[in-house]
Write a protein that holds these residues in place. Structure first.
Motif, PDB file in Angstrom:
ATOM      1  N   GLY A 110      54.839  87.436  -8.183  1.00  0.00           N
ATOM      2  CA  GLY A 110      55.702  86.849  -9.197  1.00  0.00           C
ATOM      3  C   GLY A 110      56.316  87.835 -10.175  1.00  0.00           C
ATOM      4  N   GLN A 111      55.960  89.119 -10.087  1.00  0.00           N
ATOM      5  CA  GLN A 111      56.569  90.116 -10.970  1.00  0.00           C
ATOM      6  C   GLN A 111      58.031  90.309 -10.574  1.00  0.00           C
ATOM      7  OE1 GLN A 111      54.384  93.778 -11.386  1.00  0.00           O
ATOM      8  NE2 GLN A 111      52.410  92.739 -11.335  1.00  0.00           N
ATOM      9  N   LYS A 112      58.868  90.606 -11.545  1.00  0.00           N
ATOM     10  CA  LYS A 112      60.299  90.704 -11.272  1.00  0.00           C
ATOM     11  C   LYS A 112      60.739  92.079 -10.803  1.00  0.00           C
ATOM     12  CE  LYS A 112      61.703  86.995 -14.351  1.00  0.00           C
ATOM     13  NZ  LYS A 112      62.482  86.596 -15.523  1.00  0.00           N
ATOM     14  N   LYS A 123      65.691  99.623  15.242  1.00  0.00           N
ATOM     15  CA  LYS A 123      67.038  99.449  15.776  1.00  0.00           C
ATOM     16  C   LYS A 123      66.990  99.765  17.259  1.00  0.00           C
ATOM     17  CE  LYS A 123      71.874 100.481  14.940  1.00  0.00           C
ATOM     18  NZ  LYS A 123      72.853 101.292  14.184  1.00  0.00           N
ATOM     19  N   VAL A 124      67.377  98.786  18.075  1.00  0.00           N
ATOM     20  CA  VAL A 124      67.410  98.953  19.524  1.00  0.00           C
ATOM     21  C   VAL A 124      68.874  98.804  19.941  1.00  0.00           C
ATOM     22  CG1 VAL A 124      66.567  98.084  21.739  1.00  0.00           C
ATOM     23  CG2 VAL A 124      65.101  97.946  19.719  1.00  0.00           C
ATOM     24  N   GLY A 125      69.480  99.904  20.333  1.00  0.00           N
ATOM     25  CA  GLY A 125      70.912  99.882  20.618  1.00  0.00           C
ATOM     26  C   GLY A 125      71.665  99.602  19.329  1.00  0.00           C
ATOM     27  N   ARG A 126      72.425  98.525  19.312  1.00  0.00           N
ATOM     28  CA  ARG A 126      73.154  98.138  18.092  1.00  0.00           C
ATOM     29  C   ARG A 126      72.467  97.000  17.345  1.00  0.00           C
ATOM     30  NH1 ARG A 126      79.565  98.549  19.301  1.00  0.00           N
ATOM     31  NH2 ARG A 126      79.500 100.586  20.284  1.00  0.00           N
ATOM     32  N   GLU A 127      71.303  96.584  17.835  1.00  0.00           N
ATOM     33  CA  GLU A 127      70.634  95.404  17.277  1.00  0.00           C
ATOM     34  C   GLU A 127      69.401  95.809  16.481  1.00  0.00           C
ATOM     35  OE1 GLU A 127      70.426  91.521  19.542  1.00  0.00           O
ATOM     36  OE2 GLU A 127      68.345  92.223  19.712  1.00  0.00           O
ATOM     37  N   TYR A 128      69.195  95.150  15.345  1.00  0.00           N
ATOM     38  CA  TYR A 128      67.994  95.352  14.538  1.00  0.00           C
ATOM     39  C   TYR A 128      66.961  94.300  14.939  1.00  0.00           C
ATOM     40  CZ  TYR A 128      70.785  98.381  11.514  1.00  0.00           C
ATOM     41  OH  TYR A 128      71.573  99.398  11.029  1.00  0.00           O
ATOM     42  N   ARG A 129      65.727  94.750  15.232  1.00  0.00           N
ATOM     43  CA  ARG A 129      64.654  93.850  15.658  1.00  0.00           C
ATOM     44  C   ARG A 129      63.557  93.801  14.595  1.00  0.00           C
ATOM     45  NH1 ARG A 129      65.953  90.473  19.131  1.00  0.00           N
ATOM     46  NH2 ARG A 129      63.831  90.287  19.864  1.00  0.00           N
ATOM     47  N   TYR A 130      63.197  92.587  14.181  1.00  0.00           N
ATOM     48  CA  TYR A 130      62.164  92.368  13.163  1.00  0.00           C
ATOM     49  C   TYR A 130      60.799  92.806  13.680  1.00  0.00           C
ATOM     50  CZ  TYR A 130      59.097  89.622  10.067  1.00  0.00           C
ATOM     51  OH  TYR A 130      58.126  89.210   9.201  1.00  0.00           O
ATOM     52  N   GLY A 131      60.000  93.476  12.810  1.00  0.00           N
ATOM     53  CA  GLY A 131      58.683  93.943  13.221  1.00  0.00           C
ATOM     54  C   GLY A 131      57.530  93.423  12.391  1.00  0.00           C
ATOM     55  N   GLY A 132      57.812  92.791  11.244  1.00  0.00           N
ATOM     56  CA  GLY A 132      56.723  92.264  10.437  1.00  0.00           C
ATOM     57  C   GLY A 132      56.805  92.696   8.983  1.00  0.00           C
ATOM     58  N   ARG A 133      55.687  92.468   8.263  1.00  0.00           N
ATOM     59  CA  ARG A 133      55.615  92.817   6.842  1.00  0.00           C
ATOM     60  C   ARG A 133      54.585  93.911   6.639  1.00  0.00           C
ATOM     61  NH1 ARG A 133      56.817  87.769   3.054  1.00  0.00           N
ATOM     62  NH2 ARG A 133      58.155  86.598   4.454  1.00  0.00           N
ATOM     63  N   VAL A 134      54.889  94.832   5.740  1.00  0.00           N
ATOM     64  CA  VAL A 134      54.004  95.944   5.418  1.00  0.00           C
ATOM     65  C   VAL A 134      53.807  95.952   3.912  1.00  0.00           C
ATOM     66  CG1 VAL A 134      53.751  98.459   5.475  1.00  0.00           C
ATOM     67  CG2 VAL A 134      54.924  97.290   7.342  1.00  0.00           C
ATOM     68  N   GLY A 135      52.570  96.111   3.445  1.00  0.00           N
ATOM     69  CA  GLY A 135      52.384  96.126   1.998  1.00  0.00           C
ATOM     70  C   GLY A 135      50.990  96.455   1.533  1.00  0.00           C
ATOM     71  N   THR A 136      50.001  96.374   2.408  1.00  0.00           N
ATOM     72  CA  THR A 136      48.642  96.684   2.010  1.00  0.00           C
ATOM     73  C   THR A 136      48.541  98.155   1.631  1.00  0.00           C
ATOM     74  OG1 THR A 136      47.841  95.042   3.552  1.00  0.00           O
ATOM     75  CG2 THR A 136      46.235  96.637   2.784  1.00  0.00           C
ATOM     76  N   GLY A 137      47.859  98.459   0.545  1.00  0.00           N
ATOM     77  CA  GLY A 137      47.640  99.848   0.159  1.00  0.00           C
ATOM     78  C   GLY A 137      48.668 100.415  -0.798  1.00  0.00           C
ATOM     79  N   LEU A 138      49.656  99.629  -1.205  1.00  0.00           N
ATOM     80  CA  LEU A 138      50.638 100.120  -2.170  1.00  0.00           C
ATOM     81  C   LEU A 138      50.055 100.076  -3.575  1.00  0.00           C
ATOM     82  CD1 LEU A 138      53.905  98.347  -0.942  1.00  0.00           C
ATOM     83  CD2 LEU A 138      53.322 100.764  -0.696  1.00  0.00           C
ATOM     84  N   GLY A 139      50.228 101.168  -4.325  1.00  0.00           N
ATOM     85  CA  GLY A 139      49.785 101.208  -5.712  1.00  0.00           C
ATOM     86  C   GLY A 139      50.863 100.639  -6.628  1.00  0.00           C
ATOM     87  N   GLU A 140      50.522 100.470  -7.904  1.00  0.00           N
ATOM     88  CA  GLU A 140      51.446  99.879  -8.871  1.00  0.00           C
ATOM     89  C   GLU A 140      52.724 100.708  -9.000  1.00  0.00           C
ATOM     90  OE1 GLU A 140      51.546  98.574 -13.591  1.00  0.00           O
ATOM     91  OE2 GLU A 140      49.635  99.054 -12.634  1.00  0.00           O
ATOM     92  N   ASN A 141      52.589 102.031  -9.086  1.00  0.00           N
ATOM     93  CA  ASN A 141      53.774 102.889  -9.200  1.00  0.00           C
ATOM     94  C   ASN A 141      54.631 102.817  -7.948  1.00  0.00           C
ATOM     95  OD1 ASN A 141      53.211 103.728 -11.792  1.00  0.00           O
ATOM     96  ND2 ASN A 141      52.112 105.567 -11.137  1.00  0.00           N
ATOM     97  N   ASP A 142      53.976 102.780  -6.769  1.00  0.00           N
ATOM     98  CA  ASP A 142      54.717 102.662  -5.499  1.00  0.00           C
ATOM     99  C   ASP A 142      55.554 101.389  -5.497  1.00  0.00           C
ATOM    100  OD1 ASP A 142      53.452 104.954  -4.496  1.00  0.00           O
ATOM    101  OD2 ASP A 142      51.793 103.772  -3.672  1.00  0.00           O
TER     102      ASP A 142
END
Length: 197
Positions: A110-112, A123-142
């Motif tokens: 909820g932080q802005k 990116k595969v050829g000219r198409e962008y393919r979704y791979g998921g969400r990444v976020g574990t291990g990020l610090g506050e400054n990151d």
């Protein structure tokens, strides 16, 4: 085996014994519990005792990862059985490191002005393919630095072609122009990463 009804080929790998007849073995050491298990294994069809490997754990762990296994469980042979997470046994998972493009982000709790997770893909050829969400291990400054880096380039829709409706929840889409390196345990259905950091 289950899909082809060939259950006779299945083998149950046992690694611990908590009770034998009316005797509670949880107060015994792992070594003693495994000795009791080894004594009864010959009388049990389709049950085998899992192999115990002692010594230096690094070569064992490296081999497990090279074989594509999830990881290795390390246990203290003198430990008694206690329910829940304990320091007497640890599960060490093999991680895969990969590079991906950032195509969106969510806000952190909820932080802005802080990123919660990054939406990544390739990116595969000219198409962008979704791979998921990444976020574990990020610090506050990151989280704050990533917000400053990404917030100026928002787009109304995702450029990833295989994003489902549930993947849209709370996402701020950006043009995939920034690459990151991240680690994860495994890929699930449709190529999405699981537990990425």
């Amino acid at each position: 085996a289950l899909g082809s009804n060939e259950q006779r080929e299945l083998v149950f790998m046992a690694f611990d014994l908590l009770q034998l007849d009316e005797f509670d073995l949880r107060g015994a050491t792992l070594l003693d519990r495994r000795k009791a298990l080894a004594a009864i294994i010959p009388s049990l069809p389709h049950v085998r005792l899992s192999e115990e490997i002692g010594g230096n754990p690094e070569p064992v762990f490296d081999s497990a990862c090279k074989l594509g296994l999830e990881g290795v469980i390390f246990k203290d042979p003198d430990s008694k059985y206690l329910g829940g997470r304990q320091r007497s046994w640890i599960k060490v998972k093999c991680l895969v490191t990969e590079e991906a493009l950032v195509g969106g982000y969510t806000l952190y709790r909820g932080q802005k002005r802080a990123v919660g997770s990054l939406i990544v893909g390739t990116k595969v050829g000219r198409e962008y393919r979704y791979g998921g969400r990444v976020g574990t291990g990020l610090g506050e400054n990151d989280r704050k630095q990533l917000y400053e880096l990404l917030s100026g380039g928002e787009m109304p829709n995702s450029l990833f072609k295989n994003v489902t409706v549930s993947d849209h929840s709370g996402v701020h889409w950006v043009k995939p122009r920034i690459a990151i390196s991240f680690s994860y345990w495994e890929r699930q259905n449709f190529g999405k990463v699981r537990t990425a950091c």
